[in-house]
Structure formats: structure tokens, C-alpha cells
Motif scaffolding. Structure first.
Motif, short mmCIF file in Angstrom:
data_model
loop_
_atom_site.label_atom_id
_atom_site.label_comp_id
_atom_site.label_asym_id
_atom_site.label_seq_id
_atom_site.Cartn_x
_atom_site.Cartn_y
_atom_site.Cartn_z
N GLU A 68 11.18 0.96 3.77
CA GLU A 68 12.52 0.73 4.31
C GLU A 68 13.33 2.02 4.43
O GLU A 68 14.25 2.10 5.23
N SER A 69 12.99 3.02 3.62
CA SER A 69 13.74 4.27 3.64
C SER A 69 13.22 5.27 4.67
O SER A 69 13.80 6.34 4.85
N LEU A 70 12.13 4.93 5.35
CA LEU A 70 11.54 5.84 6.34
C LEU A 70 12.18 5.67 7.72
O LEU A 70 12.64 4.59 8.06
N ALA A 71 12.16 6.75 8.48
CA ALA A 71 12.56 6.66 9.89
C ALA A 71 11.47 5.88 10.62
O ALA A 71 10.34 5.78 10.15
N ARG A 72 11.80 5.34 11.76
CA ARG A 72 10.85 4.50 12.51
C ARG A 72 9.58 5.27 12.85
O ARG A 72 8.48 4.75 12.73
N TRP B 71 0.83 -1.21 0.00
CA TRP B 71 0.00 0.00 0.00
C TRP B 71 0.87 1.26 0.00
O TRP B 71 0.61 2.20 -0.76
N ALA B 72 1.89 1.28 0.85
CA ALA B 72 2.77 2.45 0.93
C ALA B 72 3.47 2.68 -0.40
O ALA B 72 3.61 3.83 -0.85
N ASN B 73 3.89 1.60 -1.04
CA ASN B 73 4.60 1.71 -2.32
C ASN B 73 3.67 2.14 -3.45
O ASN B 73 3.99 3.06 -4.21
N GLU B 74 2.51 1.50 -3.57
CA GLU B 74 1.62 1.76 -4.70
C GLU B 74 0.76 3.01 -4.52
O GLU B 74 0.57 3.77 -5.47
N SER C 178 3.47 5.98 -2.86
CA SER C 178 4.75 6.08 -3.59
C SER C 178 5.93 6.29 -2.64
O SER C 178 6.78 7.14 -2.86
N VAL C 179 5.96 5.48 -1.58
CA VAL C 179 7.00 5.59 -0.56
C VAL C 179 7.56 4.20 -0.28
O VAL C 179 6.81 3.23 -0.16
N GLU C 180 8.89 4.10 -0.20
CA GLU C 180 9.53 2.87 0.20
C GLU C 180 9.62 2.86 1.73
O GLU C 180 10.26 3.73 2.32
#
Length: 118
Positions: A59-63, A49-52, A55-57
Motif C-alpha cells: 500500500e505504501s508503494l507507488a503504482r 509475499w511482499a510483506n514477508e 519486507s515491503v508494504e
């Protein structure tokens, strides 16, 4: 002298009669997610959902950003308002897609490559 409050009549689900709740948007229709489910069974659906949609990966987000985004996903999940059923149960969605593909291929008869002549 004590004043008694009128009780509004409720239906079996606990909703007030005549409420404007849309039948398609039932809280918990697909289950209830909690913050503790961030690393649980629905992580794959959340990452998809986050990716599609966002448009966010992930794994690249802060906790803290991941928790905030999961909170948004959790709200949409619990109110059954995600844009596709695949975000509720990815395995079941893939199974249905494969089943539909097989049904579509069965009608073709040949089963081989399709050649288009212009």
C-alpha cells in the motif's frame, strides 16, 4: 541447393530431450499469472509475499513500483519457485494448516490447556 536443418527430437511436453530442467520447477505448475492479475484473485498472496519475503508494504508503494514488484512475483509464481506453497494458494494452505493442527490436537486427548511443570 537448399540445406536442411536437423530437427531436434522433442518429447511430448515440447521440451528437448535431455534438457536439464528440474522436475520441481515446472513452468505454470500452479497456473500462469499475467500483469492483468495484479488486482485479481492472487492479490492477497502477492501482498503476503511482499510483506514477508521483501519486507515491503504494498500500500505504501507507488503504482509503478507495485507493478514492478508484481512482475517479480509473477515470474516466481509462473516458474513455481516461490519459497512457500502459501504464496500460491493461501486459502488451501490455511486449510491444510488447520487440518494438521486438528490432527495434532486429537492426539493430546484432553483438549484443554497444556500445563508445563518444571
Amino acid at each position: 541447393r537448399k540445406h536442411r536443418r536437423r530437427r531436434r527430437h522433442r518429447d511430448r511436453d515440447g521440451d528437448r530431450k535431455g534438457s536439464n530442467r528440474d522436475e520441481g520447477e515446472v513452468y505454470g505448475k500452479y497456473g500462469i499469472l499475467k500483469e492483468s492479475d495484479l488486482n485479481g484473485d492472487k492479490r492477497t498472496e502477492f501482498m503476503l509475499w511482499a510483506n514477508e519475503v521483501k519486507s515491503v508494504e504494498v500500500e505504501s508503494l507507488a503504482r509503478w513500483e507495485e507493478k514492478k514488484m508484481f512482475g517479480e512475483f509473477m515470474d516466481l509464481y509462473n516458474t513455481a519457485t516461490l519459497p512457500s506453497t502459501k504464496y500460491y494458494n493461501l486459502d488451501a494452505w490455511r486449510y491444510e494448516q488447520a487440518k494438521a493442527r486438528e490432527a495434532g490436537d486429537g492426539d493430546a486427548g484432553g483438549g484443554g490447556e497444556k500445563v508445563v511443570f518444571n
